[in-house]
Write a protein that holds these residues in place. Structure first.
Motif, PDB file in Angstrom:
ATOM      1  N   ILE A 268      -9.666   2.445   1.537  1.00 43.05           N
ATOM      2  CA  ILE A 268      -8.926   1.527   0.644  1.00 43.05           C
ATOM      3  C   ILE A 268      -9.483   0.115   0.790  1.00 43.05           C
ATOM      4  O   ILE A 268      -9.730  -0.581  -0.194  1.00 43.05           O
TER       5      ILE A 268
ATOM      6  N   ILE B 185       0.862  -1.188   0.000  1.00 39.61           N
ATOM      7  CA  ILE B 185       0.000   0.000   0.000  1.00 39.61           C
ATOM      8  C   ILE B 185       0.895   1.234   0.000  1.00 39.61           C
ATOM      9  O   ILE B 185       1.680   1.452   0.930  1.00 39.61           O
ATOM     10  N   ASN B 186       0.775   2.041  -1.038  1.00 45.37           N
ATOM     11  CA  ASN B 186       1.520   3.295  -1.145  1.00 45.37           C
ATOM     12  C   ASN B 186       0.548   4.417  -1.462  1.00 45.37           C
ATOM     13  O   ASN B 186      -0.277   4.275  -2.371  1.00 45.37           O
ATOM     14  N   MET B 187       0.647   5.504  -0.729  1.00 39.21           N
ATOM     15  CA  MET B 187      -0.253   6.629  -0.996  1.00 39.21           C
ATOM     16  C   MET B 187       0.360   7.915  -0.469  1.00 39.21           C
ATOM     17  O   MET B 187       0.884   7.971   0.658  1.00 39.21           O
TER      18      MET B 187
ATOM     19  N   PHE C 121       0.361  -2.802  -5.916  1.00 37.57           N
ATOM     20  CA  PHE C 121      -0.605  -3.017  -4.838  1.00 37.57           C
ATOM     21  C   PHE C 121      -1.403  -4.293  -5.100  1.00 37.57           C
ATOM     22  O   PHE C 121      -1.872  -4.534  -6.202  1.00 37.57           O
TER      23      PHE C 121
ATOM     24  N   PRO D  30      -4.983   2.829  -4.069  1.00 39.56           N
ATOM     25  CA  PRO D  30      -3.656   3.358  -3.730  1.00 39.56           C
ATOM     26  C   PRO D  30      -2.873   3.782  -4.965  1.00 39.56           C
ATOM     27  O   PRO D  30      -3.233   3.449  -6.107  1.00 39.56           O
ATOM     28  N   ASP D  31      -1.778   4.518  -4.730  1.00 38.51           N
ATOM     29  CA  ASP D  31      -0.923   4.971  -5.827  1.00 38.51           C
ATOM     30  C   ASP D  31      -0.290   3.781  -6.542  1.00 38.51           C
ATOM     31  O   ASP D  31      -0.071   2.715  -5.950  1.00 38.51           O
TER      32      ASP D  31
END
Length: 638
Positions: A49, A10-12, A63, A56-57
């Motif tokens: 999410i 998870i990247n945001m 992801f 997410p990004d």
């Protein structure tokens, strides 16, 4: 234990602000998870999410979201979006059930047509829709939803836009409690609710089999209901098996180890720094590894500093007044449009009192505060105050904040410097940093701040000045636990008069030493905090329930009824039965509180569910015994 969901990578980010960095989370069936972390660090974002409202990004690795086939989930937000489709509470739950919503609209339309044209085709369509609603569990959901609205005293047919914030919150928790979904995502369900409703919610959710993740700052709920804690911190998601109290013990140990490690690194850094300053010749040519080691020490120190718990610096300032008695209410009464709020009440506020002001919503807490601040006058009686008394009031409505201004403008009020009560001055930026505002947030419009950030800003504005009496009206609303605990400690350390209205039971227990309880149209004073007077408060709430008896004008004369011999014998033994039932319930609840939630598996989960069922049965048995005791007692007095 069956896994429901698993999220990986998870990247945001929002602009330069990193919310998540390569974070992961998984959830098993029957888990009851408390989600905590500083405001603005991603708690609500994570729920969205999981609910697939936010993606997410893009990242590498990508992801991943693995979800059990057929998993049903529902997200209960902090604020309900008001809808023109359902202007009243009665059908509002359908906003969370799109398929049912369509069917209910179709059913309503067909029923209107049938009133004027009862042909077989329409009746057949009506039957088909009724069956579809039945198959989707619609009638069951509706029935439970109505039941909760009645339990929480929410009017079914009052326009939604005319309901109070507390009533809207009650609708939200009614939707969540009536949901049959596998996974429920709760976003601050108890925020802005009174203590009575929170305790009803707590009792209900304990008996639910759903898995849930709950964002909450209510430490009672996190400790009594949750079996796992997830903490969002610096872009990562930390997991802990156990309730909130266990987590606090764990984190204290982590902080201790981190502090010891930081001290050792700083000592090494001082030695290596001295060596680095000796110059190239003194260090020789074979020291490349040592130079790299020096830079690694610097990185490790920075990393440990970043991970250390960030806390607000809160300081309440008093005027140093030596007056022992600050305020007295004598034979005080207040009525609003001929409706009595309280009568013949006597209160005394001493210099070192920390008061919990307790009462149901609408009981008159805000009225009493307004009288103390001279914004309302007593109907009769006296209010005596010490000369030139300074009162500082923290409003739950944030009346002191202008949304069109920035924190810099509202704190500085035209100046770059703040004159502190101690006599010194401080630059606005430095002052606001104590309240965890970054340089970029200081010049943002207040309207763009979160609820928690606004409360922190109000604390900053509030604490610029000294006072004789500090009044806090729901100070913990929207605050994260870290901020609440810091405010708690500031109030504990402060040895002057404080009056607090709060639904946060843990907060009241830690901070207050006396209680002013609004009950039966009186304000009465008792020694002790909320828990010390909880039995009294609960007894009061029971007494205040509407009576179902006929008025004396319409009652028929009651014939004297004697106890039968069997009833007389039962009356002799009922006290002993109640005592045994209370003892059993206490024993079971103690087992539940001390249950080992570490390394949970299917057997341990089933064991805990059996324990919960035993507690439920024990409560029902005790309630039945109380009812029998009351009926026999009333009959014996006739």
């Amino acid at each position: 234990m069956s896994n429901l969901i698993s999220l990986q990578n998870i990247n945001m980010s929002f602009g330069d602000k990193i919310i998540f960095k390569n974070a992961t989370i998984s959830l098993d069936r029957y888990e009851k998870v408390g989600l905590i972390g500083l405001n603005g660090k991603g708690k609500s974002t994570l729920l969205k999410i999981i609910n697939e409202d936010i993606i997410p990004d893009s990242s590498s690795p990508a992801f991943l979201y693995d979800m059990k086939k057929g998993l049903s989930k529902i997200y209960i937000p902090q604020s309900l979006p008001l809808s023109d489709d359902f202007p009243q509470a009665r059908r509002y739950f359908l906003e969370f059930y799109p398929q049912l919503k369509t069917l209910f609209f179709e059913l309503n339309d067909i029923e209107k047509q049938i009133q004027t044209n009862q042909n077989d085709d329409l009746i057949s369509k009506q039957g088909s829709i009724l069956t579809q609603i039945e198959n989707l569990g619609g009638w069951q959901v509706e029935s439970k939803y109505f039941s909760y609205l009645k339990k929480f005293d929410v009017p079914l047919d009052k326009p939604m836009k005319k309901l109070s914030g507390g009533q809207l919150r009650k609708i939200a928790i009614s939707i969540g409690l009536s949901a049959q979904h596998d996974l429920i995502l709760w976003d601050e369900p108890t925020n802005h609710l009174d203590i009575e409703t929170i305790e009803l919610f707590e009792d209900e959710i304990k008996n639910k089999a759903n898995t849930f993740i709950m964002i909450s700052h209510d430490r009672y709920i996190l400790s009594s209901i949750c079996d796992r804690i997830i903490h969002i911190d610096s872009g990562s998601i930390d997991k802990f098996n156990g309730n909130y109290l266990d987590y606090i013990d764990h984190m204290q140990e982590v902080e201790k180890i981190r502090s010891e490690k930081l001290t050792k690194l700083k000592n090494s850094h001082r030695r290596e720094l001295a060596w680095m300053r000796q110059g190239i010749k003194a260090r020789g040519t074979r020291s490349k590894k040592r130079v790299e080691g020096f830079h690694n020490i610097e990185k490790n120190i920075k990393s440990l500093h970043d991970k250390r718990k960030k806390e607000l610096e809160l300081n309440l300032s008093s005027t140093k007044r030596k007056t022992k008695v600050l305020m007295e209410l004598k034979e005080a009464s207040f009525s609003f449009k001929d409706t009595p709020i309280f009568n013949n009440s006597n209160l005394t506020l001493f210099r070192e009192d920390r008061i919990a002001l307790i009462g149901k919503n609408g009981a008159g807490k805000s009225t009493l505060l307004n009288i103390i601040m001279n914004e309302l006058n007593l109907t009769s009686g006296q209010l005596k105050k010490a000369d030139n008394l300074k009162i500082s009031y923290f409003s739950q409505n944030r009346k002191a904040l202008d949304n069109n201004k920035t924190p810099f403008e509202i704190i500085g009020d035209g100046s770059d410097l703040i004159h502190m009560p101690s006599g010194g001055t401080l630059h606005i930026n430095s002052y606001l940093e104590k309240f965890l505002f970054s340089s970029s947030e200081i010049r943002r419009p207040i309207s763009t701040l979160s609820g928690g950030e606004k409360n922190r800003l109000q604390l900053a504005l509030f604490m610029k000045n000294a006072a004789d009496i500090w009044i806090f009206d729901e100070p913990t609303n929207d605050l994260d636990i870290e901020t609440i605990e810091t405010l708690e400690q500031a109030l504990i350390d402060y040895k002057q008069a404080v009056i607090i209205v709060s639904h946060d039971r843990a907060f009241l227990d830690k901070v207050t030493t006396k209680s002013w309880i609004l009950q039966n149209n009186k304000v009465e004073e008792y020694l002790g905090n909320y828990s010390d007077n909880a039995d009294l408060i609960q007894a009061t709430l029971i007494k205040e329930l509407p009576s179902k008896k006929l008025s004396t004008a319409t009652q028929t004369p009651q014939q004297k009824v004697k106890l039968t011999n069997k009833e007389k014998q039962r009356l002799k033994t009922i006290d002993s039965e109640i005592e045994q039932a209370e003892s059993l319930l206490n024993e079971l609840e103690t087992k539940a509180q001390n249950f080992d939630f570490t390394n949970m598996n299917e057997d341990k989960t089933n064991e805990y569910k059996k324990l919960e069922n035993k507690i439920k049965m024990a409560k029902e048995n005790l309630d039945e015994l109380y009812q029998i005791w009351e009926e026999l007692g009333e009959k014996a007095q006739l």
